[in-house]
Scaffold this active site. Sequence first.
Site, mmCIF file in Angstrom:
data_model
loop_
_atom_site.group_PDB
_atom_site.id
_atom_site.type_symbol
_atom_site.label_atom_id
_atom_site.label_comp_id
_atom_site.label_asym_id
_atom_site.label_seq_id
_atom_site.Cartn_x
_atom_site.Cartn_y
_atom_site.Cartn_z
ATOM 1 C CB SER A 160 -11.074 55.788 -43.105
ATOM 2 O OG SER A 160 -9.889 55.061 -43.326
ATOM 3 C CG HIS B 129 -13.219 44.023 -49.084
ATOM 4 N ND1 HIS B 129 -11.886 44.314 -48.892
ATOM 5 C CD2 HIS B 129 -13.908 44.804 -48.218
ATOM 6 C CE1 HIS B 129 -11.784 45.239 -47.946
ATOM 7 N NE2 HIS B 129 -12.995 45.558 -47.522
ATOM 8 C CD GLU C 57 -9.072 44.339 -46.398
ATOM 9 O OE1 GLU C 57 -9.748 43.431 -45.878
ATOM 10 O OE2 GLU C 57 -9.000 45.486 -45.899
ATOM 11 C CG ASN D 232 -15.403 43.531 -43.786
ATOM 12 O OD1 ASN D 232 -15.281 42.372 -43.365
ATOM 13 N ND2 ASN D 232 -14.667 44.013 -44.782
ATOM 14 C CD1 TRP D 233 -17.314 43.031 -37.243
ATOM 15 C CD2 TRP D 233 -17.446 41.039 -36.233
ATOM 16 N NE1 TRP D 233 -18.355 43.085 -36.348
ATOM 17 C CE2 TRP D 233 -18.456 41.874 -35.722
ATOM 18 C CE3 TRP D 233 -17.351 39.733 -35.745
ATOM 19 C CZ2 TRP D 233 -19.346 41.450 -34.731
ATOM 20 C CZ3 TRP D 233 -18.228 39.304 -34.768
ATOM 21 C CH2 TRP D 233 -19.213 40.160 -34.260
ATOM 22 C CE LYS D 234 -11.684 45.446 -43.385
ATOM 23 N NZ LYS D 234 -10.772 46.410 -44.000
ATOM 24 C CD GLU E 119 -15.325 49.073 -48.644
ATOM 25 O OE1 GLU E 119 -15.421 49.406 -47.466
ATOM 26 O OE2 GLU E 119 -14.845 47.992 -49.008
ATOM 27 N N GLY F 37 -15.336 48.950 -41.404
ATOM 28 C CA GLY F 37 -14.351 47.939 -41.017
ATOM 29 C C GLY F 37 -13.880 48.177 -39.602
ATOM 30 N N GLY F 38 -12.759 48.842 -39.464
ATOM 31 C CA GLY F 38 -12.124 49.066 -38.156
ATOM 32 C C GLY F 38 -13.071 49.548 -37.072
ATOM 33 N N GLY G 279 -8.949 51.394 -44.251
ATOM 34 C CA GLY G 279 -8.022 51.110 -43.154
ATOM 35 C C GLY G 279 -6.888 52.109 -43.010
HETATM 36 P P1 PGA Z 1 -12.231 50.473 -42.748
HETATM 37 O O1 PGA Z 1 -12.555 49.207 -43.676
HETATM 38 O O2 PGA Z 1 -13.534 51.004 -42.251
HETATM 39 O O3 PGA Z 1 -11.359 49.920 -41.649
HETATM 40 O O4 PGA Z 1 -11.511 51.461 -43.595
HETATM 41 C C1 PGA Z 1 -13.624 49.230 -44.563
HETATM 42 C C2 PGA Z 1 -13.665 47.959 -45.348
HETATM 43 O O5 PGA Z 1 -12.619 47.368 -45.613
HETATM 44 O O6 PGA Z 1 -14.726 47.477 -45.726
#
Ligand code: PGA
Length: 237
Positions: free
Chosen positions: A197, A84, A86, A6-8, A154, A218-219, A160
């Site tokens: 994370s 998600h 977010e 997930n590159w956001k 999640e 993500g990150g 994050g």
């Molecule tokens: P993260 O994000 O790996 O940076 O914690 C995961 C996600 O939001 O899907």
Amino acid sequence: MIVVANWKMNPVSQFQAEKLAKISDKKNIILCPPFVFLSRLSEIIKNAELGAQNIFWKEKGSFTGEISVDMIKKMNCRYVLIGHSERREIFFENDQIINKKILSALNKKIKVIFCIGEKEKDLNKWKEILRNQIKKGLIGVSQNNFSKIIIAYEPVWAIGTGKSCDFKKAEIVRIFISNFFNNNFSNNKIKILYGGSVNSINYSDYIEKAGFDGLLVGGASLKSKEFLKIIKRNNLS
Ligand code: PGA
């Protein structure tokens, strides 16, 4: 093992997106870049699959700024991320909105990566929270569509933050979700991913010890070396 990247809202340029996609272009990887890169990436990737980070549930019309399921299909997306945290938090997507999005994706045969998770303040109510998110998100989903749903657990407090969920707790949650699907939807084959994370040190605990079917990253999916370690050590390349 499935790994969803997930590159956001990253990276800024198409050049960087192409570079990242080429490095991550392995089997069993689902790349979820921003919409603006989907067209180009669908031309260059050979092994990975593409997912969108969002969709709107209406087919077409006056919906400024929105993207339809047909549009992402035309970009060769086979998956979409829905629910998600977010989107739930920042864009106020509630269970009803999430449900409409899930139904519209499934209706067009797009697979859904359905994200669920509890907030830190709700840590001791996690069962109730997850149960509700799943039930409300999946209202009206027909039995034959369950094979097109992947659950991503999640915990919101782990996203994050660098505070990943203890794998033993994550395993308890995975078993809970699996049993919930079995008991409520007679489905014992639901795929469950862990996200929050994930990095090159902790990822294997979720797969090997906690029994998840894959990861939502993500990150770490934006850091080539880190991401390569996650996907290579699992004999994906
Ligand atoms: P993260 O994000 O790996 O940076 O914690 C995961 C996600 O939001 O899907």
